[in-house]
Design a protein around this motif. Structure first.
Motif, PDB file in Angstrom:
ATOM      1  N   PHE A  54      -9.974  -2.953  -1.063  1.00 30.57           N
ATOM      2  CA  PHE A  54      -9.794  -4.385  -1.294  1.00 30.57           C
ATOM      3  C   PHE A  54      -8.402  -4.571  -1.872  1.00 30.57           C
ATOM      4  CE2 PHE A  54     -14.588  -5.213  -1.870  1.00 30.57           C
ATOM      5  CZ  PHE A  54     -14.696  -5.762  -0.604  1.00 30.57           C
ATOM      6  N   PHE A  55      -7.692  -5.570  -1.372  1.00 29.54           N
ATOM      7  CA  PHE A  55      -6.351  -5.895  -1.844  1.00 29.54           C
ATOM      8  C   PHE A  55      -6.417  -7.187  -2.647  1.00 29.54           C
ATOM      9  CE2 PHE A  55      -2.171  -7.994  -0.918  1.00 29.54           C
ATOM     10  CZ  PHE A  55      -1.392  -7.163  -1.708  1.00 29.54           C
ATOM     11  N   PHE A  68       0.838  -1.196   0.000  1.00 26.55           N
ATOM     12  CA  PHE A  68       0.000   0.000   0.000  1.00 26.55           C
ATOM     13  C   PHE A  68       0.874   1.248   0.000  1.00 26.55           C
ATOM     14  CE2 PHE A  68      -2.556   3.316   1.971  1.00 26.55           C
ATOM     15  CZ  PHE A  68      -3.799   3.153   1.385  1.00 26.55           C
ATOM     16  N   ILE A  69       1.869   1.277   0.880  1.00 29.43           N
ATOM     17  CA  ILE A  69       2.770   2.424   0.993  1.00 29.43           C
ATOM     18  C   ILE A  69       3.498   2.650  -0.328  1.00 29.43           C
ATOM     19  CG2 ILE A  69       4.908   3.234   2.097  1.00 29.43           C
ATOM     20  CD1 ILE A  69       3.830   1.687   4.657  1.00 29.43           C
ATOM     21  N   ARG A 128      -1.495  -7.739  -6.472  1.00 26.71           N
ATOM     22  CA  ARG A 128      -0.955  -6.864  -5.423  1.00 26.71           C
ATOM     23  C   ARG A 128      -1.370  -5.406  -5.645  1.00 26.71           C
ATOM     24  NH1 ARG A 128       3.706  -8.773  -1.989  1.00 26.71           N
ATOM     25  NH2 ARG A 128       3.440 -11.010  -2.060  1.00 26.71           N
ATOM     26  N   LYS A 129      -2.570  -5.244  -6.147  1.00 23.60           N
ATOM     27  CA  LYS A 129      -3.132  -3.915  -6.378  1.00 23.60           C
ATOM     28  C   LYS A 129      -4.286  -3.674  -5.409  1.00 23.60           C
ATOM     29  CE  LYS A 129      -0.540  -2.930  -9.923  1.00 23.60           C
ATOM     30  NZ  LYS A 129       0.646  -2.150  -9.672  1.00 23.60           N
ATOM     31  N   PHE A 130      -4.575  -2.390  -5.200  1.00 27.87           N
ATOM     32  CA  PHE A 130      -5.632  -1.991  -4.283  1.00 27.87           C
ATOM     33  C   PHE A 130      -6.775  -1.339  -5.040  1.00 27.87           C
ATOM     34  CE2 PHE A 130      -1.722  -2.159  -1.965  1.00 27.87           C
ATOM     35  CZ  PHE A 130      -2.069  -2.742  -0.766  1.00 27.87           C
ATOM     36  N   LEU A 159     -12.052   6.953   8.916  1.00 25.28           N
ATOM     37  CA  LEU A 159     -11.654   5.586   9.242  1.00 25.28           C
ATOM     38  C   LEU A 159     -11.742   4.721   7.990  1.00 25.28           C
ATOM     39  CD1 LEU A 159     -13.903   5.195  12.416  1.00 25.28           C
ATOM     40  CD2 LEU A 159     -11.518   5.961  12.354  1.00 25.28           C
ATOM     41  N   GLU A 160     -10.733   3.854   7.802  1.00 27.41           N
ATOM     42  CA  GLU A 160     -10.749   2.941   6.665  1.00 27.41           C
ATOM     43  C   GLU A 160     -10.168   1.601   7.066  1.00 27.41           C
ATOM     44  OE1 GLU A 160     -10.675   4.955   2.657  1.00 27.41           O
ATOM     45  OE2 GLU A 160      -8.864   5.814   3.580  1.00 27.41           O
ATOM     46  N   ILE A 161     -10.542   0.580   6.319  1.00 32.81           N
ATOM     47  CA  ILE A 161      -9.921  -0.730   6.470  1.00 32.81           C
ATOM     48  C   ILE A 161      -9.404  -1.178   5.108  1.00 32.81           C
ATOM     49  CG2 ILE A 161     -11.318  -1.404   8.472  1.00 32.81           C
ATOM     50  CD1 ILE A 161     -12.904  -3.279   6.551  1.00 32.81           C
ATOM     51  N   CYS A 162      -8.401  -2.023   5.151  1.00 33.58           N
ATOM     52  CA  CYS A 162      -7.848  -2.602   3.935  1.00 33.58           C
ATOM     53  C   CYS A 162      -7.776  -4.107   4.157  1.00 33.58           C
ATOM     54  CB  CYS A 162      -6.459  -2.039   3.656  1.00 33.58           C
ATOM     55  SG  CYS A 162      -5.719  -2.709   2.153  1.00 33.58           S
ATOM     56  N   ILE A 163      -8.514  -4.846   3.352  1.00 31.34           N
ATOM     57  CA  ILE A 163      -8.587  -6.294   3.532  1.00 31.34           C
ATOM     58  C   ILE A 163      -8.371  -7.010   2.203  1.00 31.34           C
ATOM     59  CG2 ILE A 163     -10.146  -6.141   5.516  1.00 31.34           C
ATOM     60  CD1 ILE A 163     -12.440  -6.878   3.530  1.00 31.34           C
TER      61      ILE A 163
END
Length: 146
Positions: free
Chosen positions: A104-105, A14-15, A110-112, A75-79
């Protein structure tokens, strides 16, 4: 074949893909008795966003991001992207109902995919938000790209 990746590897991807030079990324920000996986900080607008990463338990990601909600603007989530459209829609609906942003990952590419934009947190404890800002503005805690 099942591809395994840790939360740390997911966060690092992500970074590395982050492309907003006006927003700083800070890893493992202490808030209350825990640390937030990743905080994005727009210094000009003084906007803080908390992002929790999970590879398996999306409900736990929601629980974690909500536990520090009063310290952040968003607020966020990454799953990991679920395999079925039904589960994807269930997660999107749950996050929509709460106002949480969702990434979504895709494990293979390996993309978001930024599936859902977060809503502004309604109740912010400004004293705590100020402490988080002071921490992230130190500058020596910024996440590094590889």
């Amino acid at each position: 074949m099942e591809i395994n990746i840790s939360e740390e590897e997911q966060r690092q991807c992500f970074i590395e893909q982050w492309n907003n030079p006006n927003v700083f990324l800070v890893c493992e920000v202490p808030v209350f008795c825990r640390s937030v996986d990743l905080v994005t900080y727009d210094k000009k607008k003084k906007i803080l966003t908390s992002i929790e990463f999970k590879t398996k338990n999306w409900k736990k990601a929601i629980e974690q991001v909500l536990s520090t909600a009063i310290s952040f603007d968003y607020l966020e989530i990454c799953i990991r992207k679920p395999k079925t459209e039904i589960l994807q829609q269930k997660i999107v609906q749950c996050c929509t109902d709460i106002g949480i942003g969702l990434y979504f990952f895709d494990m293979e590419t390996r993309k978001f995919e930024h599936r859902l934009i977060p809503q502004k947190v309604q109740k912010i404890w400004n004293v705590q938000k100020k402490q988080v800002i002071e921490f992230v503005e130190k500058g020596d805690v910024l996440c590094k790209k590889s």
